[in-house]
Scaffold this active site. Structure first.
Site, short mmCIF file in Angstrom:
data_model
loop_
_atom_site.label_atom_id
_atom_site.label_comp_id
_atom_site.label_asym_id
_atom_site.label_seq_id
_atom_site.Cartn_x
_atom_site.Cartn_y
_atom_site.Cartn_z
N ASP A 46 -14.16 1.31 -11.67
CA ASP A 46 -14.74 0.34 -12.60
C ASP A 46 -15.01 0.95 -13.98
OD1 ASP A 46 -15.90 -2.15 -13.32
OD2 ASP A 46 -17.91 -1.37 -12.92
N HIS A 80 -13.18 2.94 -19.19
CA HIS A 80 -14.01 3.23 -20.36
C HIS A 80 -14.22 4.73 -20.59
CE1 HIS A 80 -14.46 -0.96 -19.86
NE2 HIS A 80 -15.51 -0.94 -19.07
N ARG A 105 -10.83 -23.45 -12.12
CA ARG A 105 -11.13 -24.36 -11.01
C ARG A 105 -12.62 -24.63 -11.07
NH1 ARG A 105 -8.80 -22.44 -5.40
NH2 ARG A 105 -10.09 -20.67 -5.94
N LYS A 130 -15.57 -1.46 -29.35
CA LYS A 130 -16.90 -1.11 -29.89
C LYS A 130 -16.71 -0.28 -31.15
CE LYS A 130 -19.04 -0.98 -25.28
NZ LYS A 130 -20.20 -1.85 -25.13
N LYS A 166 -24.86 3.20 -12.04
CA LYS A 166 -25.68 1.99 -12.18
C LYS A 166 -27.09 2.32 -11.68
CE LYS A 166 -22.06 -1.41 -12.22
NZ LYS A 166 -22.10 -1.88 -13.61
N HIS A 198 -12.69 -3.03 -23.12
CA HIS A 198 -13.57 -3.51 -24.20
C HIS A 198 -14.30 -2.38 -24.90
CE1 HIS A 198 -16.87 -3.45 -21.21
NE2 HIS A 198 -17.68 -3.43 -22.25
C1 BG6 Z 1 -17.41 -3.45 -17.31
C2 BG6 Z 1 -17.72 -3.07 -15.90
O1 BG6 Z 1 -16.07 -3.17 -17.61
O2 BG6 Z 1 -18.24 -2.72 -18.20
C3 BG6 Z 1 -19.19 -3.33 -15.60
O3 BG6 Z 1 -16.91 -3.84 -15.01
C4 BG6 Z 1 -20.07 -2.64 -16.61
O4 BG6 Z 1 -19.52 -2.91 -14.29
C5 BG6 Z 1 -19.62 -2.97 -18.03
O5 BG6 Z 1 -21.40 -3.07 -16.40
C6 BG6 Z 1 -20.38 -2.14 -19.04
O6 BG6 Z 1 -20.09 -2.59 -20.33
P1 BG6 Z 1 -21.10 -2.38 -21.52
O7 BG6 Z 1 -20.34 -2.86 -22.72
O8 BG6 Z 1 -22.31 -3.18 -21.21
O9 BG6 Z 1 -21.41 -0.91 -21.55
#
Ligand code: BG6
Length: 512
Positions: free
Chosen positions: A265, A270, A66, A212, A360, A208
């Site tokens: 998160d 991760h 959108r 890596k 963070k 993701h």
């Molecule tokens: C994301 C989170 O999945 O991963 C973010 O939602 C975070 O909050 C990010 O900043 C970190 O990814 P990377 O690859 O920069 O370590």
């Protein structure tokens, strides 16, 4: 500390042992094409792959979003995003024009059936079918509450078909972005809706971090070397530390972040993935389901942290100033930092604590897995000052920002007198392989197109991860006496996290 030793590394000549399959021809349909993820990651990754000739020849990319600016705004906005976030700088005009010829845009609301009708129109054009073989990869990059709408819309328009054999053409696959649910109940519900529509093998749940290279290297390092795996257990390892620290704050994502917090998160996804790769047993082969089985078994072996133990084994923190961020409620208790002590109930790891932390606005951006080996059983050097200098061996798998491996060991220092030093050997990925790493999304997008689910979450594992975190979330929600520790931006995090380890005679690896 003396200067680190450097080891000489060389890249062996020859082709890779496992050559990946070419991705199948397909259409990539991105829902949420106007969002942050599409602009910062997906489109720049697709562009890089296209430019390097990695995408299937007839690929079509259809963005659905959108925009409110009229569909014509899409191409220019994408170009700007690719210029800003892509690997190639400056952008090559010809390559961009060729790539842009593969793009189509649909402006619309994913809650309305109209957009799916239009999508069906594009996908069923003879020229599209010819170049994509009728294969479609539907990427859900919308906010998670819209995933069910997209699923329903695709089903109702007859765009999603159950393929028992996920590789048989024409195929439909979906890619689901994180967060996959917000708790056990919502994750189960989403899994149920997906299972109702398609087969599990058609689903690619993205994390993701698994894209890596340095994360994938955890497996190659463990199972490609015979000298480490025999030590990889409770007899030789004292404790394991997994850190994923960020120096940035929530970067204007207050509305989203208020609904998740650091546990959902980063830890649920991760950090638990890093834990699984580091702690899993060897698979019987490198087949995707074998690896996914072993990862899932590790999660099942996590010892639950009961509500009454949460205050002792889990620390939640918030950086000072978080509550003044846009879209954050004053008095918010959303955690921007979590540290937890985890045990794994199996023969390999019984009694070995795994300390996990993420946050963070910390001192540095660093992700690593630190394997702390046990002390020598007896110091033979006979002098207290020497014995105290002996630091236990440490193996550091550095994921970012400078990926590679570091090994710390004790060495004699030169001189007539017996003197010892702790030294480190360091392997740098970029230097060794003389290459810069591709974005994690590039690898993952290709894997979706070639039907390789190894680096993706499976439904059972995702539910197990939530089942493990559920008591923590519940305790935080119901027990107001569990503190939220405020920490200074740019620091190492809350004092309470330091105390949690020092109670057990350990300390976190210093950041930065
Ligand atoms: C994301 C989170 O999945 O991963 C973010 O939602 C975070 O909050 C990010 O900043 C970190 O990814 P990377 O690859 O920069 O370590």
């Amino acid at each position: 500390m003396p200067e680190p030793l450097r080891i000489e590394t060389s890249r062996p000549p020859g082709a890779p042992i496992l050559r990946s399959r070419r991705p199948d021809p397909c259409a990539v349909v991105v829902f949420g094409a106007n969002g942050d993820l599409a602009h910062r990651k997906l489109l720049p990754s697709l562009y890089s792959l296209y430019q390097e000739g990695e995408l299937p020849e007839g690929v079509r990319i259809i963005g659905i979003g959108r925009s409110g600016k009229g569909g014509d705004a899409f191409p220019d906005e994408y170009r700007r995003s690719i210029e800003e976030h892509g690997r190639e700088k400056p952008l090559d005009d010809e390559a961009w024009r060729s790539f842009a010829g593969r793009l189509a845009y649909l402006e619309g609301d994913v809650k309305e059936s109209e957009v799916y009708r239009e999508l069906r129109g594009i996908l069923s054009l003879p020229e599209t079918r010819e170049s994509t073989h009728g294969n479609a990869l539907f990427y859900m990059a919308t906010p998670p509450d819209l995933f069910p709408n997209v699923l329903e819309g695709l089903l109702a328009a007859g765009l999603l078909h159950r393929n028992k054999d996920s590789a048989r053409e024409p195929w439909d696959r979906i890619v689901v972005e994180k967060p996959f649910g917000t708790d056990l109940h919502s994750a189960r519900e989403l899994n149920r809706q997906i299972a109702h529509a398609i087969d599990e093998r058609q689903v690619f749940r993205i994390d993701h971090y698994l894209g890596k290279e340095a994360v994938q290297n955890l497996l190659v390092f463990r199972f490609g070397n015979s000298i480490f795996e025999p030590l990889w257990n409770r007899r030789y390892i004292d404790h394991v530390e997994i850190t994923s620290s960020e120096s940035v704050g929530i970067e204007g994502r207050g509305r989203f972040y208020e609904t998740v917090g650091a546990l959902r998160d980063m830890i649920q996804s991760h950090v638990l993935q890093l834990l699984m790769l580091c702690a899993m047993d060897p698979p019987v082969s490198f087949e995707s389901e074998e690896i996914r089985d072993q990862r899932a078994r590790t999660l099942r072996a996590l010892r639950p942290i009961p509500a009454e133990a949460v205050a002792r084994h889990v620390v939640r923190g918030q950086y000072r100033g978080y509550q003044e961020e846009p879209s954050v409620a004053p008095g918010s208790t959303t955690e921007t930092y979590v540290a937890l002590r985890v045990l794994i109930d199996n023969w390999r790891w019984q009694g070995v604590p795994f300390y996990l932390r993420t946050g963070k606005r910390l001192r540095s951006r660093e992700t690593f897995v630190a394997i702390h080996f046990r002390e020598v059983p007896l110091c033979l050097f006979g002098r207290d000052d020497l014995c105290q200098r002996l630091e236990p061996n440490l193996l550091l798998a550095r994921i970012q920002p400078d990926p590679g491996m570091t090994l710390r060991f004790v060495s004699k220092a030169p001189g007539d007198e017996l003197s010892i030093a702790n030294v480190t050997m360091r392997m740098d990925w970029n230097e060794t392989f003389q290459t810069s790493l591709h974005d994690a999304y590039e690898r993952l997008l290709l894997d979706c197109m070639r039907d390789d689910p190894t680096l993706f979450w499976r439904s059972d594992a995702v539910e197990n991860s939530w089942a493990f975190l559920e008591p923590i979330l519940e305790a935080w929600g119901s027990d107001a006496s569990i503190p939220l520790s405020i920490y200074e931006p740019g620091s190492e995090g809350p004092e309470a996290a330091r105390e949690m380890l020092s109670r057990e005679g350990k300390r976190w690896t210093e950041l930065g």
